[in-house]
Design an enzyme around this catalytic site. Structure first.
Site, PDB file in Angstrom:
ATOM      1  N   ASP A   1       0.997  -2.428  12.476  1.00  0.00           N
ATOM      2  CA  ASP A   1       1.403  -2.847  11.128  1.00  0.00           C
ATOM      3  C   ASP A   1       1.777  -4.329  11.158  1.00  0.00           C
ATOM      4  O   ASP A   1       2.789  -4.723  11.752  1.00  0.00           O
ATOM      5  CB  ASP A   1       2.598  -1.994  10.670  1.00  0.00           C
ATOM      6  CG  ASP A   1       2.922  -2.251   9.203  1.00  0.00           C
ATOM      7  OD1 ASP A   1       3.190  -3.420   8.850  1.00  0.00           O
ATOM      8  OD2 ASP A   1       2.875  -1.295   8.414  1.00  0.00           O
TER       9      ASP A   1
ATOM     10  N   THR B   1      -0.392   7.592  -1.307  1.00  0.00           N
ATOM     11  CA  THR B   1      -1.702   7.526  -1.984  1.00  0.00           C
ATOM     12  C   THR B   1      -2.637   6.529  -1.310  1.00  0.00           C
ATOM     13  O   THR B   1      -3.842   6.558  -1.535  1.00  0.00           O
ATOM     14  CB  THR B   1      -1.527   7.071  -3.443  1.00  0.00           C
ATOM     15  OG1 THR B   1      -1.023   5.731  -3.429  1.00  0.00           O
ATOM     16  CG2 THR B   1      -0.575   7.978  -4.208  1.00  0.00           C
TER      17      THR B   1
ATOM     18  N   ARG C   1       0.856  -1.178   0.000  1.00  0.00           N
ATOM     19  CA  ARG C   1       0.000   0.000   0.000  1.00  0.00           C
ATOM     20  C   ARG C   1       0.889   1.223   0.000  1.00  0.00           C
ATOM     21  O   ARG C   1       1.677   1.426   0.921  1.00  0.00           O
ATOM     22  CB  ARG C   1      -0.869  -0.041   1.267  1.00  0.00           C
ATOM     23  CG  ARG C   1      -2.004   0.913   1.231  1.00  0.00           C
ATOM     24  CD  ARG C   1      -2.912   0.683   2.410  1.00  0.00           C
ATOM     25  NE  ARG C   1      -2.272   1.012   3.678  1.00  0.00           N
ATOM     26  CZ  ARG C   1      -2.952   1.192   4.799  1.00  0.00           C
ATOM     27  NH1 ARG C   1      -4.254   1.040   4.816  1.00  0.00           N
ATOM     28  NH2 ARG C   1      -2.333   1.487   5.912  1.00  0.00           N
TER      29      ARG C   1
ATOM     30  N   ASP D   1       5.315  -5.340   9.660  1.00  0.00           N
ATOM     31  CA  ASP D   1       6.420  -4.919  10.526  1.00  0.00           C
ATOM     32  C   ASP D   1       6.480  -5.768  11.788  1.00  0.00           C
ATOM     33  O   ASP D   1       7.563  -6.127  12.260  1.00  0.00           O
ATOM     34  CB  ASP D   1       6.254  -3.445  10.911  1.00  0.00           C
ATOM     35  CG  ASP D   1       6.650  -2.509   9.775  1.00  0.00           C
ATOM     36  OD1 ASP D   1       7.282  -2.985   8.807  1.00  0.00           O
ATOM     37  OD2 ASP D   1       6.308  -1.315   9.852  1.00  0.00           O
TER      38      ASP D   1
END
Ligand code: PRP
Ligand code: URA
Length: 226
Positions: free
Chosen positions: A217, A125, A121, A220
């Site tokens: 995340d 944007t 992603r 991560d």
């Protein structure tokens, strides 16, 4: 999100099934998901827990596999028993975080073939960018389970499924750990034929399109990057 489309699972209840969304409410899954969410859970334990939850979820996701009868001779006599009829399955993790769920699913369906689709992603944007796609050559004969821990805006899953559909699989299910209502709505709108299986539907997205309260995340935390 249409009102009443999603209901958060209770503390101890049946799977919540609303339309094409199943919230898998098994106590073991909910317990492990709570540990996964904890910010103090380190990468090793996080990976192990995601793997375990993926296995437990795969049990539910494969609940509708068709059975056929075969004859077996027990030490006592011959009789007919059920086995899974030769259904061809495939598992497609969305790279990179989806990889964290792959082995857990394969534990239950080891004969499944594996495809990979790489998307990230774009942080500015927030749109998904495809960088890799390799699916089994006989994908048109396979029922696929696409896995990714997080369904946030739904952009990645919707794009991944669009790319996969270009190769004509027989069917697609989508399995994640945590979904945002926005992601569920988008995926249902863009791919109404795809059933969604999740362990939780959280409250909302924040301004950075992270799921709230979520788990942070996923990539991560799985791989210790950041
Ligand atoms: C995460 C996650 C999903 C996506 C969800 O991946 O694993 O693929 O974000 O967000 P969306 O629903 O708004 O598209 P990320 O892009 O961080 O890549 P990674 O797996 O390589 O860490
Ligand atoms: N991707 C993640 O890993 N976590 C989120 O909350 C949203 C997108």
């Amino acid at each position: 999100m249409k009102e009443g489309l999603i209901k958060l699972p209770g503390l101890k209840g049946e799977n919540t099934k609303m339309g094409k969304v199943t919230v898998i409410d098994h106590p073991l899954i909910q317990h492990k998901l709570t540990l996964i969410r904890n910010k103090d859970t380190g990468p090793k334990e996080f990976r192990e827990l995601v793997d375990e939850v993926a296995t437990l979820m795969a049990y539910e996701v494969t609940r509708d596999l068709p059975l056929e009868e075969v004859e077996v001779e027990t030490p006592i006599q011959k009789a007919r028993f059920k086995v899974i009829s030769g259904k061809k399955l495939g598992v497609v993790p969305i790279l990179r975080a989806g990889l964290g769920m792959l082995d857990g699913v394969l534990k239950l369906i080891p004969a499944a073939k594996v495809g990979h689709i790489g998307l990230y992603r774009d942080p500015d944007t927030l749109k998904p960018v495809e960088y890799y796609c390799k699916l089994p050559s006989d994908v048109n004969e396979r029922d696929l389970i696409v896995v990714d821990p997080m369904l946030a805006t739904g952009g990645s899953a919707a794009a991944a499924i669009s790319f996969i559909k270009e190769r004509n699989p027989r069917s697609i299910k989508f399995m994640c750990l945590i979904a945002a209502p926005e992601g569920v709505e988008r995926l249902q709108e863009e791919h109404p034929d795809v059933s969604i299986f999740t362990a939780a539907v959280d409250e909302k997205l924040n301004d950075h399109a992270y799921i709230v309260p979520g788990l942070g995340d996923a990539g991560d935390r799985l791989y210790g990057t950041k």
